[in-house]
Design a protein around this motif. Structure first.
Motif, PDB file in Angstrom:
ATOM      1  N   SER A  75       0.853  -1.182   0.000  1.00 19.84           N
ATOM      2  CA  SER A  75       0.000   0.000   0.000  1.00 19.84           C
ATOM      3  C   SER A  75       0.886   1.228   0.000  1.00 19.84           C
ATOM      4  N   CYS A  76       0.311   2.323  -0.429  1.00 19.03           N
ATOM      5  CA  CYS A  76       1.050   3.575  -0.476  1.00 19.03           C
ATOM      6  C   CYS A  76       1.120   4.123   0.945  1.00 19.03           C
ATOM      7  N   ALA A  77       2.335   4.462   1.396  1.00 15.27           N
ATOM      8  CA  ALA A  77       2.486   4.956   2.767  1.00 15.27           C
ATOM      9  C   ALA A  77       1.957   6.382   2.892  1.00 15.27           C
ATOM     10  N   ASP A  78       1.696   7.025   1.772  1.00 15.18           N
ATOM     11  CA  ASP A  78       1.188   8.402   1.851  1.00 15.18           C
ATOM     12  C   ASP A  78      -0.318   8.471   1.676  1.00 15.18           C
ATOM     13  N   CYS A  79      -0.835   7.927   0.566  1.00 13.54           N
ATOM     14  CA  CYS A  79      -2.285   8.069   0.353  1.00 13.54           C
ATOM     15  C   CYS A  79      -3.035   6.793   0.736  1.00 13.54           C
ATOM     16  N   GLY A  80      -2.307   5.725   1.013  1.00 11.68           N
ATOM     17  CA  GLY A  80      -2.965   4.526   1.508  1.00 11.68           C
ATOM     18  C   GLY A  80      -3.493   3.587   0.444  1.00 11.68           C
ATOM     19  N   LEU A 104       6.255   2.736  -7.363  1.00  8.35           N
ATOM     20  CA  LEU A 104       5.571   4.036  -7.294  1.00  8.35           C
ATOM     21  C   LEU A 104       4.071   3.873  -7.123  1.00  8.35           C
ATOM     22  N   CYS A 105       3.457   4.800  -6.402  1.00  7.30           N
ATOM     23  CA  CYS A 105       2.009   4.807  -6.261  1.00  7.30           C
ATOM     24  C   CYS A 105       1.381   5.356  -7.532  1.00  7.30           C
ATOM     25  N   PRO A 106       0.470   4.598  -8.166  1.00  4.80           N
ATOM     26  CA  PRO A 106      -0.143   5.085  -9.405  1.00  4.80           C
ATOM     27  C   PRO A 106      -1.075   6.274  -9.151  1.00  4.80           C
ATOM     28  N   GLN A 107      -1.456   6.492  -7.911  1.00  3.29           N
ATOM     29  CA  GLN A 107      -2.398   7.569  -7.612  1.00  3.29           C
ATOM     30  C   GLN A 107      -1.679   8.878  -7.276  1.00  3.29           C
ATOM     31  N   CYS A 108      -0.702   8.807  -6.366  1.00  2.10           N
ATOM     32  CA  CYS A 108      -0.063  10.061  -5.935  1.00  2.10           C
ATOM     33  C   CYS A 108       1.420  10.103  -6.279  1.00  2.10           C
ATOM     34  N   ARG A 109       1.936   9.087  -6.927  1.00  2.00           N
ATOM     35  CA  ARG A 109       3.329   9.008  -7.382  1.00  2.00           C
ATOM     36  C   ARG A 109       4.331   8.911  -6.237  1.00  2.00           C
TER      37      ARG A 109
HETATM   38 ZN   LIG Z   1      -0.260   7.178  -3.025  1.00  2.00          ZN
END
Ligand SMILES: [Zn+2]
Lengths: 133, 301
Positions: free
Chosen positions: B197-202, B211-216
């Motif tokens: 999971s993305c540690a920033d946007c979850g 890389l997170c496809p949502q918030c990079r």
């Molecule tokens: Zn993210």
């Protein structure tokens, strides 16, 4: 809360046989798997490996290296993973996950080539004005 | 004596009821040479300890380690249970958790005394190492008569090692274990299905990637999935032959309630009964002496 200032600098430690053995001595732990390679291998391990007291000590060191001598450690919670063998390298990463009333919680991950050796959280307090962030 | 699972739980309850048992006081008071030795071995340059006459808190246990000295073992509520688990076939042991609470730092000159209480037995549980029990206890170190300085909760998995079979041919298809995927395979080893999971946007994502496809964001974390899911889509593979596998076999796309889909084999189910939407749960298959793969078997939603 995920700015750059909340991220701890990475710390990589080469797990030389000397380090594994000297930490076993310093922690008063004579268990052979921490100093006797032949015996460690006979028990199915790849080599001698760090004991848990050392893992806890290194997690503590990683956080206080960053937080400074004024920090007071309150809690160290560690989930133990793969062994940290001599010859490998232990790399710590961390970030602040909460901060309130001078109390910080830092999430810490200590990885070796096999995966996560230790993952956990350290809670510490700091006198006012000493926040490293 | 070999105990049933129920009897092991009864013994655990008895050991828990014993409460806290005091051990032998440390052989040496908290002292500068041992602190100096520890700091050097750890590479810890924090000057606070030696300047203020304080022990590094993670040293708490060190003061009461027996070391090489031959001394009578303290009576502990843990020993009987460990012996019973060994006798009942749960001979493997691996530590899983260590949690320390530091009320204050021990001071040079203080003599610490440990006290141990058994706090819980959970299991039997199926893990990637084998079936086992999680045993938990707490050691408290006291200064003087009854001032707690530090507490340590320790949990181990006592497991029944898998029968040693003659060395198996290595399974020819190896997963790609790299920095991006190591957490996943470590989870499989521990009997956990981990989803990045993305540690920033979850945002959960699978397969794992940098890389997170949502918030990079490149900050990654993971969650342990429940291990339940439902079959989103599948194919039955008949040919060409796959090394190490018998055809036909089913490759499914499993939808997890955690919000991602994962690819895996559907096993323990006649092929004609495989159906889109069927509830599945994860299972772990030992492919050879080293490799365990997660697969999916019919199960409750
Ligand atoms: Zn993210």
């Amino acid at each position: 809360m995920s700015g750059e200032r909340d991220v701890l600098p990475e710390l990589s430690i080469d797990l030389t046989p000397t380090l594994v053995v000297s930490t076993a001595l310093a922690t008063m732990d004579p268990t052979p798997v921490h100093h006797d390679p032949a015996l460690a291998r006979a028990q199915g391990s790849k080599d001698i490996f760090l004991n848990i007291l050392t893992t806890m000590g290194l997690v503590e060191r990683y956080v206080t290296d960053w937080a400074g001598p004024a920090a007071v450690i309150r809690r160290i919670d560690v989930r133990l993973g793969v062994p940290a063998y001599a010859g490998d390298r232990l790399s710590f990463t961390g970030k602040v996950v909460s901060r309130a009333d001078g109390e910080l919680t830092v999430e810490v991950r200590g990885a070796v080539s096999l995966g996560d050796h230790a993952v956990g959280a350290v809670t510490l307090t700091l006198p006012e004005g000493e926040d490293p962030c | 004596m070999k105990l049933t699972d129920e009897e092991l739980h009864e013994l655990a309850a008895k050991q828990t009821a014993l409460g806290e048992l005091r051990g032998t006081p440390a052989a040496d008071p908290v002292n500068v040479p041992m602190i100096r030795h520890w700091l050097a071995a750890m590479g810890d340059e924090n000057p606070a300890y030696l300047e203020r006459g304080l022990a590094p808190p993670a040293m708490a246990q060190v003061w009461t380690m027996p070391g090489l000295r031959d001394r009578p073992k303290d009576r502990s509520p843990v020993d009987d249970l460990m012996a019973a688990l060994d006798a009942s076939g749960y001979t493997g042991v691996v530590a899983t958790n260590c949690e320390q609470v530091h009320h204050r730092y021990a001071r040079v000159g203080e003599v610490l005394t440990p006290a141990t209480r058994f706090t819980g037995l959970a299991g039997p549980k199926r893990t990637a190492l084998g079936v086992g029990f999680f045993a938990t206890w707490t050691v408290t170190w006291y200064a003087g008569d009854d001032e707690p300085v530090a507490e340590m909760m320790f949990r181990v998995l006592k497991f029944r090692p898998r029968e040693k079979k003659p060395k198996r041919e290595p399974y020819p298809l190896r997963p790609a274990v790299n920095q991006d995927t190591a957490f996943f395979w470590e989870g499989v080893r521990q009997g956990e299905l981990r989803v990045q999971s993305c540690a920033d946007c979850g945002l959960p994502r699978h397969p794992p990637g940098p890389l997170c496809p949502q918030c990079r964001s490149a900050n990654r974390s993971y969650a342990v999935a429940s291990g339940h899911g439902s079959l989103y889509s599948y194919v039955v593979h008949h040919r060409p032959p796959v090394p190490g596998r018998e055809t036909p076999f089913v490759v499914g796309v499993v939808e997890l309630p955690e919000g991602v889909r994962v690819v895996g084999n559907i096993v323990d189910c006649p092929i004609e009964e495989v159906a889109v939407g069927m509830p599945l749960r994860v299972t772990y298959r030992t492919m050879d002496d080293e490799l365990v793969l997660p697969m999916w078997t019919p199960g409750e939603p």
